[in-house]
Design an enzyme around this catalytic site. Structure first.
Site, PDB file in Angstrom:
ATOM      1  N   CYS A  64     -28.217  -8.797 -15.680  1.00 16.02           N
ATOM      2  CA  CYS A  64     -27.672  -8.471 -17.004  1.00 16.02           C
ATOM      3  C   CYS A  64     -28.660  -8.916 -18.079  1.00 16.02           C
ATOM      4  CB  CYS A  64     -26.323  -9.173 -17.189  1.00 16.02           C
ATOM      5  SG  CYS A  64     -25.687  -9.061 -18.882  1.00 16.02           S
ATOM      6  N   GLY A  68       0.775  -1.228   0.000  1.00 13.28           N
ATOM      7  CA  GLY A  68       0.000   0.000   0.000  1.00 13.28           C
ATOM      8  C   GLY A  68       0.808   1.281   0.000  1.00 13.28           C
TER       9      GLY A  68
HETATM   10 ZN   LIG Z   1     -23.786 -10.308 -18.657  1.00 15.12          ZN
END
Ligand SMILES: [Zn+2]
Lengths: 190, 283
Positions: free
Chosen positions: B238, B29
């Site tokens: 989706c 980091g």
């Molecule tokens: Zn997808």
């Protein structure tokens, strides 16, 4: 005599391959890797020689201990490396005996990345006292048992870890193999 | 490859970048400065990520490059072609076939393995820069692990809006020590960074900084006990593959306000659809 000992045969590809192994060992503390193309340059072991050719050059200073001092000519020729005058000012130390970590430059809180890297050439990465590693890079703690570490190594490392993010990073080399102990790792005995 | 060293950068430059990468890995980091080189692509095209990739890449690597999750944007295609040309490496669009993945603004949905390296292109490496413009000051804050300024900013957000308003580049704590910019990935991706098996490397070209998260390292979004970090994701599946766990892009489908939601990660979406189009080399 120096020039009879070659460096990498294919410098670009071998340095890349060696770097990826170093990157793997620093990312996975304690994991032992072995070079595919060892570099023969005694008194450096093949792993030590390859790691040095991969990481050091005229931009960084290197300190060698007495048993490795014969390698200066070879390193000057193949890496153009700058010789550090003392332990405390070296960016890289390559040695057969671990110097007291407190004498090695550990960087500053604002620039901890300036802490040194020690490449320690040990007799073997196995068969020594068991050490358990914890920390970043490790899914679960792992045990290593390198030979050639000082008796008070765990106590020294505890101090090295306590000053994190300052600290010293350690590569242990034996034959054509090596493993790493980045400063982020914690080490327990047994 | 004519006229270029392998992977474009000369060997001294690669060594310098490699040394910086190793220190970055040893101090998870922490932003390590490096002497960035001019690259044949403008800033904003990921020159920091490109330099990191160039320093690690070998002839046997298989490279994937994504931009906002897609392999076929101009930026991703340019970078993939660049490395095909200067390093002769094989390229792929398939996450699981890649050994090195360079990314801008996303983490692939397909879980990464410990034999893969994820290289992020970073525009602004300093997470405190928007709150404290002085580089000397922010460096001191990192040295002391004094991140009160960021806590105050988040708390003001919560007081004013009821939640933290950062949806991209959400600040994270690495290994419980350093505050780090995850680059402008959606906050949705931040949790994927925690204990990821793959090594994560970050390159910022303009600011000349490299930082890293080793495998299996703790990365947690900065939050408060009474206002824990909350995942933000569009509440849809989706349209193309039906995924309900992926990060979605909203796509306008016509000029009458029609729209749909599709996976931002094009390889993931194609893979779920069993689409042969995602196979092979898109370079
Ligand atoms: Zn997808």
């Amino acid at each position: 005599m120096t020039l009879e000992k070659p460096g990498f045969i294919d410098p670009v590809a071998e340095a890349q391959a060696c770097f990826r192994l170093v990157l793997r060992t620093m990312s996975s503390p304690g994991q032992i890797v072995t070079l595919a193309n060892p570099v023969a340059a005694p008194p450096l072991t093949p792993a030590t020689a390859a790691v040095l050719l991969t990481l050091v050059d005229a931009e960084v200073s290197l300190w060698l201990d007495e048993p490795l001092a014969d390698s200066w000519d070879w390193l000057a020729f193949h890496a153009g490396v700058v010789r550090a005058t003392d332990i405390g000012s070296a960016a890289f130390l390559c040695t057969t005996r671990l110097p007291p970590l407190a004498e090695v430059f550990a960087g500053t809180d604002a620039a901890p990345e300036t802490g040194a890297t020690i490449i320690l050439q040990v007799p073997s990465l196995e068969g020594g006292k068991k050490l358990t590693l914890y920390g970043p890079g490790l899914e679960t703690p792992i045990v290593i048992a390198p030979q050639g570490l000082p008796a008070d190594f765990v106590a020294q490392w505890e101090q090295n870890h306590r000053i994190f993010p300052r600290g010293i990073d350690l590569l242990l080399c034996a034959g054509s193999s090596f493993c790493a102990l980045p400063r982020s790792v914690r080490i327990g005995e047994g | 490859m004519n006229g270029y060293n392998f992977a474009y950068l000369d060997e001294p430059t690669k060594r310098m970048i490699r040394r910086a990468i190793l220190k970055a890995v040893a101090i998870p980091g922490h932003q390590v400065p490096f002497g960035a080189r001019e690259m044949p692509l403008p800033y904003g095209w990921g020159t920091g990520g490109i330099q990191v990739t160039a320093a690690i890449l070998g002839a046997d690597d298989v490279l994937k490059v994504i931009d906002q999750g897609a392999d076929d944007t101009t930026n991703a295609v340019s970078i993939r072609r660049f490395f095909s040309r200067v390093a002769g490496v094989e390229t792929t669009t398939r996450t699981r076939d890649a050994s090195v993945i360079q990314t801008r603004h996303r983490i692939p949905e397909t879980p990464l393995r410990d034999d893969q390296i994820l290289v992020y292109q970073v525009p602004l490496p300093e997470p405190l820069a928007k709150l404290e413009p002085s580089r000397a000051e922010t460096k001191q804050m990192h040295a002391l692990a004094d991140y009160g300024l960021m806590h105050v900013k988040l708390y003001e957000d919560i007081a004013r809006f009821g939640h933290v308003t950062i949806s991209y580049d959400y600040p994270v704590m690495v290994n419980d020590r350093y505050l780090m910019s995850p680059s402008p990935i959606p906050a949705f991706d931040t949790l994927k960074m925690n204990r990821m098996p793959a090594l994560q490397l970050f390159g910022a070209g303009r600011e000349k900084r490299i930082y890293a998260v080793p495998p299996y390292t703790t990365v947690r979004p900065l939050d408060f006990d009474d206002h824990p970090f909350a995942l933000i994701r569009a509440p849809h599946a989706c349209t193309l593959c039906g995924a309900t766990n992926s990060y979605l892009d909203e796509v306008v489908t016509d000029d009458r306000g029609g729209r749909m939601f599709i996976c931002s990660d094009t390889d993931y979406c194609a893979d779920r659809r069993g689409d042969a189009a995602s196979e092979g080399d898109a370079a």
